[in-house]
Design a protein around this motif. Structure first.
Motif, PDB file in Angstrom:
ATOM      1  N   GLY A   1     -36.000  -5.207  -6.519  1.00 19.79           N
ATOM      2  CA  GLY A   1     -34.954  -5.869  -7.288  1.00 19.79           C
ATOM      3  C   GLY A   1     -35.292  -7.322  -7.561  1.00 19.79           C
ATOM      4  O   GLY A   1     -36.391  -7.801  -7.258  1.00 19.79           O
ATOM      5  N   ASP A   2     -34.343  -8.027  -8.129  1.00 17.44           N
ATOM      6  CA  ASP A   2     -34.498  -9.445  -8.446  1.00 17.44           C
ATOM      7  C   ASP A   2     -34.000 -10.355  -7.334  1.00 17.44           C
ATOM      8  O   ASP A   2     -34.303 -11.543  -7.315  1.00 17.44           O
ATOM      9  CB  ASP A   2     -33.749  -9.787  -9.736  1.00 17.44           C
ATOM     10  CG  ASP A   2     -34.314  -9.059 -10.941  1.00 17.44           C
ATOM     11  OD1 ASP A   2     -35.538  -8.789 -10.953  1.00 17.44           O
ATOM     12  OD2 ASP A   2     -33.540  -8.744 -11.868  1.00 17.44           O
ATOM     13  N   GLU A   3     -33.218  -9.811  -6.422  1.00 19.11           N
ATOM     14  CA  GLU A   3     -32.641 -10.574  -5.311  1.00 19.11           C
ATOM     15  C   GLU A   3     -33.417 -10.282  -4.031  1.00 19.11           C
ATOM     16  O   GLU A   3     -34.029  -9.226  -3.892  1.00 19.11           O
ATOM     17  CB  GLU A   3     -31.174 -10.182  -5.107  1.00 19.11           C
ATOM     18  CG  GLU A   3     -30.296 -10.434  -6.319  1.00 19.11           C
ATOM     19  CD  GLU A   3     -30.176 -11.903  -6.663  1.00 19.11           C
ATOM     20  OE1 GLU A   3     -30.065 -12.718  -5.726  1.00 19.11           O
ATOM     21  OE2 GLU A   3     -30.213 -12.229  -7.856  1.00 19.11           O
ATOM     22  N   PRO A   4     -33.369 -11.183  -3.050  1.00 16.62           N
ATOM     23  CA  PRO A   4     -34.028 -10.903  -1.763  1.00 16.62           C
ATOM     24  C   PRO A   4     -33.427  -9.671  -1.087  1.00 16.62           C
ATOM     25  O   PRO A   4     -32.242  -9.370  -1.250  1.00 16.62           O
ATOM     26  CB  PRO A   4     -33.740 -12.150  -0.928  1.00 16.62           C
ATOM     27  CG  PRO A   4     -33.423 -13.219  -1.908  1.00 16.62           C
ATOM     28  CD  PRO A   4     -32.775 -12.526  -3.074  1.00 16.62           C
ATOM     29  N   VAL A   5     -34.242  -8.964  -0.344  1.00 20.09           N
ATOM     30  CA  VAL A   5     -33.774  -7.890   0.524  1.00 20.09           C
ATOM     31  C   VAL A   5     -33.573  -8.521   1.902  1.00 20.09           C
ATOM     32  O   VAL A   5     -34.503  -9.066   2.484  1.00 20.09           O
ATOM     33  CB  VAL A   5     -34.790  -6.729   0.611  1.00 20.09           C
ATOM     34  CG1 VAL A   5     -34.387  -5.743   1.699  1.00 20.09           C
ATOM     35  CG2 VAL A   5     -34.918  -6.026  -0.728  1.00 20.09           C
ATOM     36  N   ASP A   6     -32.342  -8.484   2.379  1.00 16.65           N
ATOM     37  CA  ASP A   6     -32.023  -8.993   3.713  1.00 16.65           C
ATOM     38  C   ASP A   6     -31.875  -7.794   4.643  1.00 16.65           C
ATOM     39  O   ASP A   6     -31.230  -6.800   4.277  1.00 16.65           O
ATOM     40  CB  ASP A   6     -30.730  -9.805   3.696  1.00 16.65           C
ATOM     41  CG  ASP A   6     -30.904 -11.121   2.969  1.00 16.65           C
ATOM     42  OD1 ASP A   6     -31.896 -11.818   3.246  1.00 16.65           O
ATOM     43  OD2 ASP A   6     -30.052 -11.453   2.125  1.00 16.65           O
ATOM     44  N   LEU A   7     -32.448  -7.900   5.830  1.00 15.55           N
ATOM     45  CA  LEU A   7     -32.422  -6.766   6.749  1.00 15.55           C
ATOM     46  C   LEU A   7     -32.416  -7.216   8.200  1.00 15.55           C
ATOM     47  O   LEU A   7     -32.753  -8.358   8.507  1.00 15.55           O
ATOM     48  CB  LEU A   7     -33.599  -5.830   6.494  1.00 15.55           C
ATOM     49  CG  LEU A   7     -35.010  -6.418   6.640  1.00 15.55           C
ATOM     50  CD1 LEU A   7     -35.539  -6.218   8.050  1.00 15.55           C
ATOM     51  CD2 LEU A   7     -35.941  -5.772   5.643  1.00 15.55           C
ATOM     52  N   LEU A   8     -32.017  -6.291   9.053  1.00 12.06           N
ATOM     53  CA  LEU A   8     -32.159  -6.441  10.492  1.00 12.06           C
ATOM     54  C   LEU A   8     -33.172  -5.406  10.952  1.00 12.06           C
ATOM     55  O   LEU A   8     -33.119  -4.251  10.525  1.00 12.06           O
ATOM     56  CB  LEU A   8     -30.834  -6.194  11.209  1.00 12.06           C
ATOM     57  CG  LEU A   8     -29.712  -7.182  10.938  1.00 12.06           C
ATOM     58  CD1 LEU A   8     -28.422  -6.711  11.620  1.00 12.06           C
ATOM     59  CD2 LEU A   8     -30.088  -8.568  11.405  1.00 12.06           C
ATOM     60  N   ALA A   9     -34.111  -5.798  11.793  1.00 18.16           N
ATOM     61  CA  ALA A   9     -35.097  -4.888  12.358  1.00 18.16           C
ATOM     62  C   ALA A   9     -34.926  -4.895  13.877  1.00 18.16           C
ATOM     63  O   ALA A   9     -34.966  -5.947  14.497  1.00 18.16           O
ATOM     64  CB  ALA A   9     -36.504  -5.297  11.981  1.00 18.16           C
TER      65      ALA A   9
END
Length: 114
Positions: free
Chosen positions: A99-107
């Motif tokens: 996508g055009d936006e950041p991917v925010d995640l928890l690992a």
């Protein structure tokens, strides 16, 4: 025994040395919880976590925002906010921001990575 409060916005963010446009904060390490490690990640537009496997840990990641393409065991899946992926030890997986936006995640790693 006392509890710990962690404010991720106050933690140092660093680029992951093996992946493209992927930044991390080590939220919980074995110093705080010997059972797991928890990391806040951000994949910038065009970035990716390259294919890899963990031999000693299960990696569970939860997408908080953005749109990502996950490849695991040769199968591709598109994920957005609210999706969760579990990659057991030895299972190759990757995650690419589509996508055009950041991917925010928890690992989350069990047992802990750090």
């Amino acid at each position: 025994m006392k509890g710990t409060v962690i404010r991720t916005a106050e933690q140092e963010e660093y680029p992951h040395p093996q992946h493209d446009r992927f930044f991390l904060r080590d939220v919980v390490t074995t110093e705080i919880n010997p059972a797991l490690s928890l990391h806040r990640g951000r994949i910038e537009a065009g970035g990716e976590i390259r294919p890899h496997a963990h031999e000693g840990q299960t990696e569970t990641f939860y997408i908080l925002g953005g749109e990502a393409l996950c490849t695991m065991n040769g199968e591709q899946h598109t994920f957005g906010a609210g999706c969760c992926v579990v990659a057991p030890p030895g299972v190759q997986h990757s995650l690419k921001n589509i996508g055009d936006e950041p991917v925010d995640l928890l690992a989350i790693f069990t047992p802990p990575l750090k």
